[in-house]
Design a protein around this motif. Structure first.
Motif, short mmCIF file in Angstrom:
data_model
loop_
_atom_site.label_atom_id
_atom_site.label_comp_id
_atom_site.label_asym_id
_atom_site.label_seq_id
_atom_site.Cartn_x
_atom_site.Cartn_y
_atom_site.Cartn_z
N LEU A 170 0.82 -1.20 0.00
CA LEU A 170 0.00 0.00 0.00
C LEU A 170 0.86 1.26 0.00
CD1 LEU A 170 -2.79 1.30 0.12
CD2 LEU A 170 -2.69 1.09 2.62
N ASN A 171 1.93 1.27 0.79
CA ASN A 171 2.79 2.45 0.86
C ASN A 171 3.71 2.58 -0.36
OD1 ASN A 171 1.82 3.21 3.42
ND2 ASN A 171 3.24 1.81 4.45
N PHE A 172 4.08 1.45 -0.94
CA PHE A 172 5.07 1.48 -2.03
C PHE A 172 4.42 1.62 -3.41
CE2 PHE A 172 8.18 -0.19 -5.00
CZ PHE A 172 9.36 0.37 -4.54
N PHE A 173 3.34 0.89 -3.65
CA PHE A 173 2.73 0.85 -4.98
C PHE A 173 1.45 1.67 -5.10
CE2 PHE A 173 5.16 -3.16 -4.82
CZ PHE A 173 5.95 -3.00 -5.95
N GLY A 174 0.86 2.06 -3.97
CA GLY A 174 -0.35 2.87 -4.05
C GLY A 174 -1.62 2.04 -3.88
N LEU A 175 -2.74 2.75 -3.75
CA LEU A 175 -4.01 2.11 -3.45
C LEU A 175 -4.53 1.26 -4.59
CD1 LEU A 175 -6.38 1.77 -1.49
CD2 LEU A 175 -7.39 3.85 -2.47
N THR A 176 -4.46 1.77 -5.83
CA THR A 176 -5.02 1.04 -6.97
C THR A 176 -4.32 -0.30 -7.16
OG1 THR A 176 -5.60 3.11 -8.09
CG2 THR A 176 -5.49 1.12 -9.44
N TRP A 177 -2.99 -0.29 -7.15
CA TRP A 177 -2.22 -1.53 -7.31
C TRP A 177 -2.53 -2.50 -6.20
CZ3 TRP A 177 1.27 -4.55 -4.79
CH2 TRP A 177 2.07 -5.41 -5.56
N THR A 178 -2.63 -2.00 -4.97
CA THR A 178 -2.89 -2.87 -3.82
C THR A 178 -4.28 -3.49 -3.90
OG1 THR A 178 -1.45 -1.48 -2.45
CG2 THR A 178 -2.93 -2.98 -1.30
N VAL A 229 -1.03 -6.06 -16.06
CA VAL A 229 -2.23 -5.23 -15.87
C VAL A 229 -2.15 -4.40 -14.59
CG1 VAL A 229 -3.70 -6.77 -17.20
CG2 VAL A 229 -3.52 -7.09 -14.72
N GLY A 230 -0.97 -4.33 -13.99
CA GLY A 230 -0.78 -3.47 -12.83
C GLY A 230 -1.21 -4.08 -11.52
N ALA A 231 -0.98 -5.38 -11.36
CA ALA A 231 -1.31 -6.07 -10.11
C ALA A 231 -0.16 -7.01 -9.78
CB ALA A 231 -2.63 -6.82 -10.22
N SER A 232 -0.41 -7.95 -8.89
CA SER A 232 0.61 -8.90 -8.49
C SER A 232 -0.07 -10.17 -8.00
CB SER A 232 1.48 -8.31 -7.38
OG SER A 232 2.23 -9.31 -6.73
N SER A 233 0.69 -11.24 -7.99
CA SER A 233 0.17 -12.49 -7.43
C SER A 233 0.31 -12.51 -5.92
CB SER A 233 0.92 -13.69 -8.03
OG SER A 233 2.29 -13.62 -7.70
N GLY A 234 0.88 -11.44 -5.34
CA GLY A 234 1.06 -11.38 -3.89
C GLY A 234 2.33 -12.09 -3.46
N GLY A 235 2.42 -12.35 -2.16
CA GLY A 235 3.56 -13.08 -1.61
C GLY A 235 4.88 -12.38 -1.87
N MET A 236 5.89 -13.15 -2.23
CA MET A 236 7.22 -12.61 -2.44
C MET A 236 7.35 -11.82 -3.73
SD MET A 236 8.76 -13.31 0.23
CE MET A 236 8.17 -14.21 1.65
N VAL A 237 6.31 -11.85 -4.56
CA VAL A 237 6.34 -11.03 -5.76
C VAL A 237 6.38 -9.55 -5.39
CG1 VAL A 237 5.08 -10.38 -7.85
CG2 VAL A 237 5.16 -12.76 -7.15
N ILE A 238 5.76 -9.19 -4.26
CA ILE A 238 5.71 -7.79 -3.84
C ILE A 238 7.10 -7.25 -3.51
CG2 ILE A 238 4.81 -6.21 -2.09
CD1 ILE A 238 2.30 -7.95 -1.98
N PRO A 239 7.87 -7.87 -2.59
CA PRO A 239 9.24 -7.36 -2.37
C PRO A 239 10.12 -7.53 -3.60
CG PRO A 239 8.91 -9.41 -1.15
CD PRO A 239 7.57 -8.97 -1.65
N ALA A 240 9.86 -8.56 -4.41
CA ALA A 240 10.65 -8.75 -5.63
C ALA A 240 10.44 -7.60 -6.60
CB ALA A 240 10.29 -10.08 -6.29
N LYS A 297 -6.01 -4.08 -6.63
CA LYS A 297 -5.97 -5.09 -7.69
C LYS A 297 -5.31 -6.38 -7.18
CE LYS A 297 -5.78 -2.10 -11.78
NZ LYS A 297 -4.94 -1.69 -12.94
N THR A 298 -4.24 -6.22 -6.42
CA THR A 298 -3.53 -7.39 -5.89
C THR A 298 -4.38 -8.14 -4.87
OG1 THR A 298 -1.39 -6.34 -6.25
CG2 THR A 298 -1.46 -8.16 -4.68
N ILE A 299 -5.08 -7.41 -4.00
CA ILE A 299 -5.97 -8.05 -3.04
C ILE A 299 -7.04 -8.86 -3.77
CG2 ILE A 299 -7.76 -7.61 -1.31
CD1 ILE A 299 -6.10 -5.25 -0.34
N PHE A 300 -7.60 -8.27 -4.82
CA PHE A 300 -8.61 -8.99 -5.61
C PHE A 300 -8.01 -10.23 -6.26
CE2 PHE A 300 -10.66 -9.74 -9.74
CZ PHE A 300 -11.97 -9.97 -9.32
N ALA A 301 -6.80 -10.10 -6.82
CA ALA A 301 -6.16 -11.24 -7.48
C ALA A 301 -5.85 -12.35 -6.49
CB ALA A 301 -4.88 -10.78 -8.18
N VAL A 302 -5.33 -11.98 -5.31
CA VAL A 302 -5.01 -12.98 -4.29
C VAL A 302 -6.28 -13.68 -3.80
CG1 VAL A 302 -4.14 -13.28 -1.93
CG2 VAL A 302 -2.88 -11.85 -3.54
#
Length: 205
Positions: free
Chosen positions: A67-75, A124-135, A77-82
């Protein structure tokens, strides 16, 4: 068709493909698709938590930093994807019984489909979560390939998972990661040309 609608469709598709790869090909052999999945397998192994819930729980902490690093929209999207990935994992593991012919076939197919899912989510501006975020944080800061960073971070978790469950897991997990990270980098860096829109002349009233 609007760009936002297409991104939503791709977000859903990527999350489902990722969850299918985990539930169908990797989790039946206790093979973690990534660091977050490795933690989920450990939670399932030691605490007997459902795999889908363990997957969601293992991602919760990293989403706070996102949330602090990528912003609300990205977060969001990632929450939805996870969440959709976790639902897919639970649905497939509860509703279907699959027979696995050969573990290496499952590793290859799991790595390919998992890489496709994660690659689409990143595009599409999201992530699979987990270690992908620090990566992604490290990859953006150092201008490195995200798939390569994911491989090295997840390696530490794979090592711990293999010690706790079965040492062969680290070999299987690294083979899966070598495949999936190449697919992720391919999708991430592939050039997709903008479609050529034909002009439409409207008759003035």
């Amino acid at each position: 068709m609007s760009k936002g609608f297409i991104q939503i469709i791709l977000l859903i598709f990527g999350a489902i493909i990722q969850g299918m790869a985990m539930a169908q090909f990797l989790f039946p052999h206790n093979i973690p698709s990534g660091g977050g999945a490795g933690i989920a397998i450990l939670l399932h192994h030691f605490l007997h938590l459902p795999l889908g819930f363990s997957l969601w729980l293992s991602n919760a902490v990293f989403l706070i930093f996102a949330l602090n690093f990528f912003g609300l929209t990205w977060t969001l999207k990632t929450i939805f994807a996870v969440a959709l990935t976790a639902i897919t994992v639970n649905f497939i593991t509860d509703a279907f019984l699959f027979y696995h012919i050969h573990i290496f076939a499952d590793i290859v197919l799991g790595g390919i489909f998992y890489g496709i899912g994660v690659g689409i989510l990143i595009r599409v501006g999201a992530s699979s979560g987990g270690m992908v975020i620090p990566a992604l944080m490290i990859a953006r800061f150092r201008n490195w390939h995200p798939g390569t960073v994911i491989l090295w971070i997840n390696g530490l978790i794979f090592l711990f998972t293999s010690v706790a469950i079965d040492f062969k897991i680290i070999l299987f997990a690294f083979v899966c990661q070598m495949i999936s990270t190449r697919v992720i980098d391919f999708i991430y860096f592939i050039h997709i040309p903008r479609p050529l829109y034909s002009s439409i002349l409207w008759r003035k009233k």
